[in-house]
Scaffold this motif. Sequence first.
Motif, PDB file in Angstrom:
ATOM      1  N   GLN A 113       0.441   9.492  -4.000  1.00 27.50           N
ATOM      2  CA  GLN A 113      -0.391  10.569  -3.453  1.00 27.50           C
ATOM      3  C   GLN A 113       0.469  11.714  -2.929  1.00 27.50           C
ATOM      4  OE1 GLN A 113      -2.918   8.637  -0.558  1.00 27.50           O
ATOM      5  NE2 GLN A 113      -4.015   7.456  -2.124  1.00 27.50           N
ATOM      6  N   ASP A 165      -1.324  -7.125   0.458  1.00 27.06           N
ATOM      7  CA  ASP A 165      -1.114  -7.062  -0.985  1.00 27.06           C
ATOM      8  C   ASP A 165      -0.390  -8.335  -1.434  1.00 27.06           C
ATOM      9  OD1 ASP A 165       0.036  -6.512  -3.595  1.00 27.06           O
ATOM     10  OD2 ASP A 165      -0.449  -4.403  -3.237  1.00 27.06           O
ATOM     11  N   TYR A 200       0.820  -1.217   0.000  1.00 27.28           N
ATOM     12  CA  TYR A 200       0.000   0.000   0.000  1.00 27.28           C
ATOM     13  C   TYR A 200       0.853   1.265   0.000  1.00 27.28           C
ATOM     14  CZ  TYR A 200      -3.640   3.326   1.271  1.00 27.28           C
ATOM     15  OH  TYR A 200      -4.494   4.391   1.272  1.00 27.28           O
ATOM     16  N   LYS A 245       2.355   1.713  -3.492  1.00 31.91           N
ATOM     17  CA  LYS A 245       1.375   1.864  -4.566  1.00 31.91           C
ATOM     18  C   LYS A 245       0.417   3.035  -4.357  1.00 31.91           C
ATOM     19  CE  LYS A 245       1.238  -3.043  -5.821  1.00 31.91           C
ATOM     20  NZ  LYS A 245       0.376  -4.236  -5.994  1.00 31.91           N
ATOM     21  N   GLN A 246       0.204   3.439  -3.092  1.00 33.11           N
ATOM     22  CA  GLN A 246      -0.777   4.488  -2.811  1.00 33.11           C
ATOM     23  C   GLN A 246      -0.159   5.723  -2.153  1.00 33.11           C
ATOM     24  OE1 GLN A 246      -3.950   4.234  -3.846  1.00 33.11           O
ATOM     25  NE2 GLN A 246      -3.606   2.176  -4.652  1.00 33.11           N
ATOM     26  N   ASP A 247       0.524   5.523  -1.039  1.00 33.66           N
ATOM     27  CA  ASP A 247       1.015   6.680  -0.280  1.00 33.66           C
ATOM     28  C   ASP A 247       2.011   7.528  -1.065  1.00 33.66           C
ATOM     29  OD1 ASP A 247      -0.541   6.187   1.930  1.00 33.66           O
ATOM     30  OD2 ASP A 247       0.966   5.003   2.970  1.00 33.66           O
TER      31      ASP A 247
END
Length: 268
Positions: free
Chosen positions: A101, A157, A93, A96-98
């Motif tokens: 962003q 994940d 996560y 792939k996300q933090d």
Amino acid sequence: MSQITAQLSSQLSGLARPPASRCPPALVAVAHGSRDPGALRTAKALLARVHALRPDVPVRLGHIELNEPPLDDTLAALRGEAVLVPLLLGRGYHVKQDLPQALARAPHLQGRIAAPLGPHPLLAEALHARLVEAGYRHGHRTSPRSAVILAAAGSRDPDSARDTDQAAALLSARLGGIPVLPAFASAGGATVADSVRILTSRGHHRIALASYFTAPGRFATETAAAAPWLTAAPLGAHPAMARLVLDRYDQALAAHAGQGDSLRLATL
């Protein structure tokens, strides 16, 4: 005439002067963060090694949580180009996300994100070195009773789990083929105790624990407490880790350059 000569001399001098060297993109090492004070010290020690290897590259530190400076503050203070190198050991996560962003909140930067540190043969090198430091010897590799648990943080994940499995395979090869079984501190995977039971049932009773963490922290402490025999320290500021951080940085830059070449060819 003398005025014209002086002007020409000044212009020619300017032409002969070499252009100013372009500063490389900043390397922003992104640590997770921990309440353990050793985590911040370890991150700073690692980046000191990185800087020593490549003094021309601006090196900065940012944290996802719990420690200063936060990643957002680090990015806000930069200008130009930056490569975010996650001090994380697999895809999950945070990667792939933090990180995407965080870059989206810094539109003033030309930023890109490098691959996480793992899996990679340099990590197997560092893991092996930490095991040796903890007392692991060549004779243990040749004993059929020997095995190693690779203790990792864990993630929901599936890519992260696959990365840890590959890291275990790389460490096993580095150790001459002895079994290396992953175990996880969170996310519902096999725990250290689970892996100990599995290995014991297979006849392995000399079980070492390799700490698959970049720095000290709660998960590293918890998994070490469950180890049945010797426990290696986290990867920390091992020299192989510094080389790996720069390798990921260089890979990200090369990938970006390759994309730029493809775009230029497409427009011809």
